[in-house]
Motif scaffolding. Structure first.
Motif, short mmCIF file in Angstrom:
data_model
loop_
_atom_site.label_atom_id
_atom_site.label_comp_id
_atom_site.label_asym_id
_atom_site.label_seq_id
_atom_site.Cartn_x
_atom_site.Cartn_y
_atom_site.Cartn_z
N GLY A 216 -16.98 44.70 84.83
CA GLY A 216 -17.70 45.82 85.43
C GLY A 216 -17.77 47.03 84.52
N SER A 217 -16.69 47.28 83.76
CA SER A 217 -16.69 48.41 82.84
C SER A 217 -17.73 48.23 81.75
CB SER A 217 -15.30 48.58 82.22
OG SER A 217 -14.33 48.85 83.22
N TRP A 218 -17.85 47.02 81.25
CA TRP A 218 -18.86 46.77 80.22
C TRP A 218 -20.27 46.94 80.80
CZ3 TRP A 218 -19.10 46.92 75.27
CH2 TRP A 218 -20.20 46.35 74.60
N ALA A 219 -20.45 46.51 82.03
CA ALA A 219 -21.75 46.68 82.67
C ALA A 219 -22.10 48.15 82.86
CB ALA A 219 -21.77 45.95 84.01
N ASP A 220 -21.08 49.00 83.03
CA ASP A 220 -21.30 50.44 83.26
C ASP A 220 -21.19 51.25 81.97
OD1 ASP A 220 -21.61 49.94 85.94
OD2 ASP A 220 -19.53 50.42 86.44
N ARG A 221 -21.32 50.63 80.83
CA ARG A 221 -21.04 51.30 79.56
C ARG A 221 -22.00 52.45 79.26
NH1 ARG A 221 -23.26 46.38 78.74
NH2 ARG A 221 -25.09 46.19 77.39
N MET A 222 -23.13 52.50 79.96
CA MET A 222 -24.07 53.61 79.73
C MET A 222 -23.62 54.89 80.42
SD MET A 222 -25.92 52.23 77.60
CE MET A 222 -26.99 53.63 77.33
N GLN A 223 -22.66 54.80 81.34
CA GLN A 223 -22.11 56.00 81.95
C GLN A 223 -21.17 56.68 80.95
OE1 GLN A 223 -20.42 55.38 85.84
NE2 GLN A 223 -21.94 53.80 86.37
N ALA A 224 -21.30 57.99 80.81
CA ALA A 224 -20.59 58.70 79.74
C ALA A 224 -19.08 58.51 79.78
CB ALA A 224 -20.95 60.19 79.78
N PRO A 225 -18.40 58.65 80.94
CA PRO A 225 -16.94 58.45 80.92
C PRO A 225 -16.53 57.04 80.51
CG PRO A 225 -17.64 59.59 82.92
CD PRO A 225 -18.87 59.09 82.27
N VAL A 226 -17.27 56.04 81.00
CA VAL A 226 -16.94 54.66 80.64
C VAL A 226 -17.22 54.43 79.16
CG1 VAL A 226 -17.47 52.24 81.10
CG2 VAL A 226 -17.44 53.89 82.98
N ARG A 227 -18.30 54.98 78.67
CA ARG A 227 -18.63 54.82 77.25
C ARG A 227 -17.53 55.41 76.38
NH1 ARG A 227 -23.38 56.41 77.63
NH2 ARG A 227 -23.34 58.56 76.86
N PHE A 228 -17.03 56.58 76.77
CA PHE A 228 -15.95 57.19 75.99
C PHE A 228 -14.70 56.31 76.02
CE2 PHE A 228 -12.08 59.71 75.71
CZ PHE A 228 -12.26 60.31 74.48
N LEU A 229 -14.32 55.82 77.19
CA LEU A 229 -13.10 55.01 77.29
C LEU A 229 -13.24 53.71 76.51
CD1 LEU A 229 -12.28 55.59 81.06
CD2 LEU A 229 -11.01 56.48 79.09
N LEU A 230 -14.41 53.10 76.53
CA LEU A 230 -14.63 51.89 75.73
C LEU A 230 -14.59 52.21 74.24
CD1 LEU A 230 -17.47 50.16 77.79
CD2 LEU A 230 -15.09 49.40 77.57
N ALA A 231 -15.14 53.37 73.86
CA ALA A 231 -15.09 53.77 72.45
C ALA A 231 -13.66 54.07 72.00
CB ALA A 231 -15.98 55.00 72.22
N TRP A 232 -12.83 54.47 72.92
CA TRP A 232 -11.40 54.68 72.63
C TRP A 232 -10.69 53.34 72.47
CZ3 TRP A 232 -7.97 57.97 76.50
CH2 TRP A 232 -6.62 57.89 76.13
N ALA A 233 -10.91 52.43 73.38
CA ALA A 233 -10.11 51.20 73.42
C ALA A 233 -10.61 50.12 72.47
CB ALA A 233 -10.07 50.66 74.85
N VAL A 234 -11.91 49.86 72.45
CA VAL A 234 -12.42 48.67 71.76
C VAL A 234 -12.24 48.74 70.25
CG1 VAL A 234 -14.46 47.25 71.34
CG2 VAL A 234 -13.97 48.09 73.65
N PRO A 235 -12.68 49.80 69.55
CA PRO A 235 -12.49 49.81 68.09
C PRO A 235 -11.02 49.79 67.68
CG PRO A 235 -14.06 51.50 68.78
CD PRO A 235 -13.40 51.00 70.01
N THR A 236 -10.18 50.50 68.43
CA THR A 236 -8.75 50.48 68.13
C THR A 236 -8.20 49.07 68.26
OG1 THR A 236 -8.50 52.76 68.90
CG2 THR A 236 -6.51 51.42 68.80
#
Length: 562
Positions: A307-327
């Protein structure tokens, strides 16, 4: 009040800090004071800090007589300051391993509170509280709070920095110069703790966000989003460097450049290119063990990821994914694999999981994800005390009551949480998982591990030496076949680490009153060398135990010359 009603009210609390502090202490204090110093990293860090306290040299890092040019001095300063503070109020702390663990405990608490307080701007007040409660019992963080080294304190700096960066990303116009200064200053502290890891996390997140948000046709090198300007990198980066630079200049001068050659060329690049100290692992290993390292929170987080990946266009989710995934991908690519390396991504994952749990419109994950999450929950809740009990039986051939208690607690925890899952009570279940983990962990950390005497060879050997030779100085003790740092911490950094039995005989012959500990593999060679020197040696006792680092039994016999 019914327990269910109590759990329903917890997300509504307007005073989250006392609740989270209580939860952290319930989870982390069992075993904190009673588990002896472990090998090898914990004892290395603690002994190096102890030598700073005793020598007054707060620039160079030494273990025994050897320079330890691997990590910056930040954690050693924190540990030394803790020891000084405790001794200033009359608590003898210099030889107590728990005193050196306190910065890790405090760092873990700060990380949990920062997840709650700074995560509000990303997921809301209730979800941030649940995310912090999910982070506290994660097994990898629980372990790190019981170890006197860098990673729990590093997590605190990264969580604060990324929480502030999230504020800048979502509300750049309201991001103040004071918040920007705090962002860069904590990154500077992170550099003093573990070098470049702290700034790498926001750097990767920033590059990811810049790539995702860049308008078409905009140059890649030019900041184009308001949040990039709000961080005030023009003076922030110099501030970050200023926080760390004085010690790096001092250590470069003190070691004539050896620190940088060994820390960068040896330690850091060695971990990137090869599995240092047999800690190699294939890409994907961290994903494979996530159910263990993030237990019990993985049970919710795994369900939240689709669900988080599906909501990745939402700014808070996008930021959290950008924090977690590249790391996460960075550490998957590094050859050296240790379970705690991905810990900087955990606060973001917990926030994503809590956001999904508190979302009334949440999308249910695929059935295979449900199955995998349930397997991770039950496998660890039941498997952890079961493995602990089997270890006690195999090593000491006895049945451990505390392991049985932990097994019962793990079964009850699994049953209760699966029941909540069937009712889709995910917010309540996330909180219940953190609370129900307390007896599972306590049974192992306070009940099983400290009482597993066979593995605590170093403190038992030190106690035997103190019994047969009270007041013996560290310089008058030599050891063959057990050169573990825990023995240095137990007896002092000045003990002599001898190469073989012949060296032990020479050590005893050099001065009267000395004692040598010789392992069973070198005892015959020691006795021959002593006879050749005409030494009349007397055995003072034998300590037998399991060297769990090397995975073999060792019998250490004490000798002195009559």
């Amino acid at each position: 009040m019914r327990p269910a009603a109590f759990l329903d009210r917890l997300p509504e609390t307007r005073r989250p800090v006392p609740w989270l502090l209580l939860l952290c202490l319930l989870l982390w204090l069992p075993g904190f004071f009673t588990i002896p110093a472990g090998d090898r990293d914990e004892s290395r860090f603690a002994q190096a800090s102890r030598q700073m306290v005793e020598s007054g040299d707060y620039v160079r890092i030494r273990l025994g007589e050897v320079e330890r040019n691997k990590k910056p001095a930040g954690i050693h300063w924190a540990q030394a300051a803790t020891v000084h503070a405790l001794e200033a109020v009359g608590i003898p702390a210099r030889g107590q391993i728990w005193a050196y663990r306190l910065p890790s405990l405090i760092g873990g608490i700060i990380a949990v509170l920062a997840t709650c307080l700074l995560g509000r701007s990303l997921v809301g007040r209730r979800a941030a509280f649940i995310a912090a409660a999910m982070l506290a019992p994660c097994m990898v963080l629980l372990v790190e709070t019981h170890i006197a080294k860098t990673d729990a304190a590093l997590l605190a700096t990264i969580t604060i920095a990324m929480g502030l960066m999230g504020k800048a990303y979502l509300t750049p116009n309201g991001f103040t110069p004071r918040q920007a200064a705090t962002f860069w200053a904590v990154l500077g502290l992170g550099i003093l703790l573990k070098g470049p890891i702290a700034p790498i996390v926001p750097l990767l997140a920033g590059l990811t966000l810049a790539a995702m948000d860049r308008p078409a046709g905009s140059p890649w090198w030019k900041p184009s989003a308001p949040w990039q300007w709000s961080l005030r990198a023009g003076w922030g980066i110099p501030l970050m460097v200023l926080c760390a630079a004085p010690w790096f200049v001092a250590i470069g001068i003190a070691t004539e450049g050896r620190f940088f050659a060994e820390a960068v060329g040896g330690d850091m690049l060695g971990k990137v290119s090869s599995g240092e100290e047999a800690h190699w692992g294939p890409p994907g290993m961290y994903a494979a063990i996530f159910g263990i390292t993030a237990f019990p929170a993985a049970w919710v987080v795994l369900r939240a990821l689709p669900g988080s990946w599906a909501d990745r266009m939402q700014a808070p989710v996008r930021f959290l994914l950008a924090w977690a995934v590249p790391t996460w991908l960075l550490f998957e690519a590094v050859a050296t694999k240790l379970p705690h390396y991905t810990l900087p991504a955990f606060p973001a994952l917990m926030l994503l999981g809590a956001r999904w749990a508190m979302d009334p419109l949440r999308v249910a994950p695929p059935r295979w994800v449900d199955w995998l999450a349930n397997l991770a929950l039950g496998g660890v809740a039941i498997g952890l005390p079961l493995v602990a009990g089997v270890a006690v039986f195999r090593v000491e051939e006895r049945i451990d009551l505390f392991a049985i208690i932990g097994l019962i607690a793990g079964i009850a925890m699994t049953w209760a949480l699966l029941r909540m899952a069937r009712r889709a009570q995910w917010g309540r279940a996330a909180l219940a998982a953190a609370i129900l983990a307390v007896p599972v962990y306590a049974s192992v950390l306070e009940g099983v591990i400290p009482r597993l005497q066979a593995v605590w060879l170093s403190p038992r050997l030190a106690a035997q030496v103190a019994a047969v030779a009270p007041g013996l100085t560290a310089r008058d003790f030599g050891v063959v076949g057990h050169h573990e740092p825990s023995l240095q911490f137990a007896m002092g950094g000045d003990i002599r680490l001898l190469r073989d039995g012949a060296a032990a005989a020479a050590f005893l012959a050099e001065a009267p009153g000395r004692i040598a500990a010789v392992n069973d593999r070198q005892e015959a060679a020691f006795r021959r060398a002593a006879a050749e020197r005409g030494l009349a040696v007397r055995e003072l006792g034998t300590v037998t135990g399991l060297n769990y680092v090397r995975g073999r039994w060792v019998a250490m016999s004490l000798f002195k010359v009559d």
